[in-house]
Design an enzyme around this catalytic site. Sequence first.
Site, PDB file in Angstrom:
ATOM      1  N   ASP A  34       0.881  -1.170   0.000  1.00  0.00           N
ATOM      2  CA  ASP A  34       0.000   0.000   0.000  1.00  0.00           C
ATOM      3  C   ASP A  34       0.921   1.223   0.000  1.00  0.00           C
ATOM      4  OD1 ASP A  34      -3.214   0.309   1.299  1.00  0.00           O
ATOM      5  OD2 ASP A  34      -1.983   2.087   0.942  1.00  0.00           O
ATOM      6  N   ASN A  35       0.524   2.262  -0.723  1.00  0.00           N
ATOM      7  CA  ASN A  35       1.365   3.479  -0.677  1.00  0.00           C
ATOM      8  C   ASN A  35       0.895   4.435   0.423  1.00  0.00           C
ATOM      9  OD1 ASN A  35      -0.933   4.639  -1.723  1.00  0.00           O
ATOM     10  ND2 ASN A  35       0.056   5.571  -3.495  1.00  0.00           N
ATOM     11  N   GLY A  39      -4.967   4.716   2.947  1.00  0.00           N
ATOM     12  CA  GLY A  39      -4.978   3.749   4.048  1.00  0.00           C
ATOM     13  C   GLY A  39      -4.052   4.187   5.166  1.00  0.00           C
ATOM     14  N   ASP A  54       4.024   1.544  -4.328  1.00  0.00           N
ATOM     15  CA  ASP A  54       2.985   2.062  -5.211  1.00  0.00           C
ATOM     16  C   ASP A  54       2.726   1.037  -6.310  1.00  0.00           C
ATOM     17  OD1 ASP A  54       1.715   3.662  -7.416  1.00  0.00           O
ATOM     18  OD2 ASP A  54       1.983   5.245  -5.918  1.00  0.00           O
ATOM     19  N   ILE A  55       1.453   0.769  -6.595  1.00  0.00           N
ATOM     20  CA  ILE A  55       1.137  -0.252  -7.618  1.00  0.00           C
ATOM     21  C   ILE A  55       1.625   0.144  -9.002  1.00  0.00           C
ATOM     22  CG2 ILE A  55      -0.823  -1.408  -6.508  1.00  0.00           C
ATOM     23  CD1 ILE A  55      -2.652   0.443  -8.281  1.00  0.00           C
ATOM     24  N   SER A 117     -16.455  -2.350  -9.527  1.00  0.00           N
ATOM     25  CA  SER A 117     -17.382  -1.635  -8.654  1.00  0.00           C
ATOM     26  C   SER A 117     -18.781  -1.637  -9.248  1.00  0.00           C
ATOM     27  CB  SER A 117     -16.914  -0.184  -8.505  1.00  0.00           C
ATOM     28  OG  SER A 117     -17.898   0.562  -7.841  1.00  0.00           O
ATOM     29  N   TYR A 140     -14.339   7.565 -12.375  1.00  0.00           N
ATOM     30  CA  TYR A 140     -14.033   6.416 -11.505  1.00  0.00           C
ATOM     31  C   TYR A 140     -14.567   5.117 -12.112  1.00  0.00           C
ATOM     32  CZ  TYR A 140     -14.722   3.121  -7.640  1.00  0.00           C
ATOM     33  OH  TYR A 140     -14.746   1.994  -6.853  1.00  0.00           O
ATOM     34  N   VAL A 184     -21.750   6.986   4.510  1.00  0.00           N
ATOM     35  CA  VAL A 184     -22.857   7.355   5.421  1.00  0.00           C
ATOM     36  C   VAL A 184     -22.784   6.688   6.790  1.00  0.00           C
ATOM     37  CG1 VAL A 184     -24.651   8.155   3.863  1.00  0.00           C
ATOM     38  CG2 VAL A 184     -24.415   5.711   4.285  1.00  0.00           C
ATOM     39  N   ILE A 200     -27.491  14.664   5.978  1.00  0.00           N
ATOM     40  CA  ILE A 200     -27.861  13.835   4.818  1.00  0.00           C
ATOM     41  C   ILE A 200     -27.852  14.750   3.596  1.00  0.00           C
ATOM     42  CG2 ILE A 200     -29.790  12.605   3.717  1.00  0.00           C
ATOM     43  CD1 ILE A 200     -30.463  11.386   6.400  1.00  0.00           C
TER      44      ILE A 200
HETATM   45  N1  LIG Z   1     -15.732  -0.123  -0.096  1.00  0.00           N
HETATM   46  C1  LIG Z   1     -16.685  -0.176  -1.015  1.00  0.00           C
HETATM   47  O1  LIG Z   1     -17.883  -0.030  -0.717  1.00  0.00           O
HETATM   48  C2  LIG Z   1     -16.340  -0.454  -2.456  1.00  0.00           C
HETATM   49  C3  LIG Z   1     -17.374  -0.487  -3.411  1.00  0.00           C
HETATM   50  C4  LIG Z   1     -17.050  -0.739  -4.740  1.00  0.00           C
HETATM   51  C5  LIG Z   1     -15.737  -0.975  -5.107  1.00  0.00           C
HETATM   52  N2  LIG Z   1     -14.742  -0.920  -4.166  1.00  0.00           N
HETATM   53  C6  LIG Z   1     -13.368  -1.172  -4.595  1.00  0.00           C
HETATM   54  O2  LIG Z   1     -12.777  -2.077  -3.687  1.00  0.00           O
HETATM   55  C7  LIG Z   1     -11.401  -1.770  -3.476  1.00  0.00           C
HETATM   56  C8  LIG Z   1     -11.137  -1.585  -2.003  1.00  0.00           C
HETATM   57  O3  LIG Z   1     -11.932  -0.520  -1.500  1.00  0.00           O
HETATM   58  P1  LIG Z   1     -11.712   0.076  -0.046  1.00  0.00           P
HETATM   59  O4  LIG Z   1     -13.040   0.545   0.419  1.00  0.00           O
HETATM   60  O5  LIG Z   1     -10.930  -0.871   0.763  1.00  0.00           O
HETATM   61  O6  LIG Z   1     -10.822   1.358  -0.378  1.00  0.00           O
HETATM   62  P2  LIG Z   1      -9.733   2.073   0.545  1.00  0.00           P
HETATM   63  O7  LIG Z   1      -9.560   3.457   0.013  1.00  0.00           O
HETATM   64  O8  LIG Z   1     -10.078   1.904   1.993  1.00  0.00           O
HETATM   65  O9  LIG Z   1      -8.423   1.225   0.240  1.00  0.00           O
HETATM   66  C9  LIG Z   1      -7.675   1.395  -0.946  1.00  0.00           C
HETATM   67  C10 LIG Z   1      -6.206   1.352  -0.551  1.00  0.00           C
HETATM   68  O10 LIG Z   1      -5.416   1.513  -1.732  1.00  0.00           O
HETATM   69  C11 LIG Z   1      -4.293   2.304  -1.402  1.00  0.00           C
HETATM   70  N3  LIG Z   1      -3.766   2.912  -2.627  1.00  0.00           N
HETATM   71  C12 LIG Z   1      -4.323   3.899  -3.373  1.00  0.00           C
HETATM   72  N4  LIG Z   1      -3.539   4.200  -4.415  1.00  0.00           N
HETATM   73  C13 LIG Z   1      -2.479   3.367  -4.347  1.00  0.00           C
HETATM   74  C14 LIG Z   1      -1.322   3.175  -5.150  1.00  0.00           C
HETATM   75  N5  LIG Z   1      -1.118   3.922  -6.239  1.00  0.00           N
HETATM   76  N6  LIG Z   1      -0.413   2.220  -4.790  1.00  0.00           N
HETATM   77  C15 LIG Z   1      -0.607   1.470  -3.674  1.00  0.00           C
HETATM   78  N7  LIG Z   1      -1.674   1.613  -2.861  1.00  0.00           N
HETATM   79  C16 LIG Z   1      -2.604   2.543  -3.198  1.00  0.00           C
HETATM   80  C17 LIG Z   1      -4.813   3.329  -0.409  1.00  0.00           C
HETATM   81  O11 LIG Z   1      -3.781   3.896   0.388  1.00  0.00           O
HETATM   82  C18 LIG Z   1      -5.805   2.504   0.395  1.00  0.00           C
HETATM   83  O12 LIG Z   1      -5.209   1.953   1.559  1.00  0.00           O
HETATM   84  C19 LIG Z   1     -11.130  -0.513  -4.302  1.00  0.00           C
HETATM   85  O13 LIG Z   1     -10.540  -0.909  -5.515  1.00  0.00           O
HETATM   86  C20 LIG Z   1     -12.499   0.074  -4.531  1.00  0.00           C
HETATM   87  O14 LIG Z   1     -12.548   0.832  -5.716  1.00  0.00           O
HETATM   88  C21 LIG Z   1     -15.015  -0.679  -2.853  1.00  0.00           C
END
Ligand SMILES: NC(=O)c1ccc[n+]([C@@H]2O[C@H](COP(=O)([O-])OP(=O)(O)OC[C@H]3O[C@@H](n4cnc5c(N)ncnc54)[C@H](O)[C@@H]3O)[C@@H](O)[C@H]2O)c1
Length: 312
Positions: A34-35, A39, A54-55, A117, A140, A184, A200
Amino acid sequence: MKKRVLITGVAGFVGSNLADRLLTEGDYEVTGLDNLAYGVIEQVPEGVKFHKEDIRDSSIVSLFEGSDFVFHFAAKNCISDCQLDPVETADINVRGTVNVFEAAKKACVKKIIYAESSAIYEGSDLLPTPETENKPQSFYSISKFSTMYFAEAYKRFYNLNSTALRYFCVYGPRQDYRRTIPPVFSSFIIKILRSEQPVIFGTGEKRRDFIHVDDINDFHIKCMTDSKTDNDVFNLGSGVNYSINEIYDTIASLLEYKNKPSYKPDLPGEAFANLADISKAKSLGWSPKVDLRTGLKSSIDFIKNEMKKGNI
Ligand SMILES: NC(=O)c1ccc[n+]([C@@H]2O[C@H](COP(=O)([O-])OP(=O)(O)OC[C@H]3O[C@@H](n4cnc5c(N)ncnc54)[C@H](O)[C@@H]3O)[C@@H](O)[C@H]2O)c1
């Protein structure tokens, strides 16, 4: 022998919950990267071999070596942030994802399970929405949807197996509460516990399909054990939707809070309703088990605990 799993975005909501689940089950070794853009390191469970990376960096391939499965969650995923910066959205969500597929291919991992998503249905009126539908509108959702074509090409040209997961609104412990506009659940719970008036946006009549993170983790495990999930896409929702007002009322009743929320102008670009057709995931024997009240209690306990620790 333990299975070796690599998780991108391990410091985020979904990634840290999955890491916790895998380590608790005991049959897995977990490496995470994770970068820390969104997070937080405190969220990464003890026992994860953590790398701040970073990915988009090609050197991540060395972390993938020896992994059986890769879960790819890292993303720029706040819709309004993505609208403000389409270039960075594509850079992280498309180029970063292709770099993760490339690393998985070079490291010969068995399979990559990656997050799409439900936002890709945002332009559709078809409810409940099956996986065959798609109408991405925002930067997105377009960035998320386009990765499916790369996954198909990695299968076609390099025989790399993958599963795409279309999460609806996931909730539970560790859900991100630090955003300017938090999801929310976190927003209502935090405001009520602080005796501030919850907000809201809009009338509160928008309806969302909420799914607890423990339920999606059940499907994550299935993706590693059931080959019927290979090279396919699955909706992960509860198959039921609630209005934001209903969610507010449930949280307020659990916290014995009597006051009304304040209503502010609607946020632009959000779909009026979402609802998952989950028949495909159910046909493989999965079904959501956590009911809303029980799930909300786990979110409330988490936030109370974070407040006690002084993190909120
Ligand atoms: N939580 C939801 O309700 C939901 C719904 C639909 C889709 N998603 C998808 O599920 C996945 C996880 O969601 P989440 O809620 O845990 O999100 P989150 O934001 O809590 O976690 C994403 C993590 O990716 C890390 N990150 C971002 N850019 C990065 C990079 N360039 N290199 C390395 N790390 C990086 C962030 O620091 C973060 O810790 C995401 O891909 C999101 O789009 C989530």
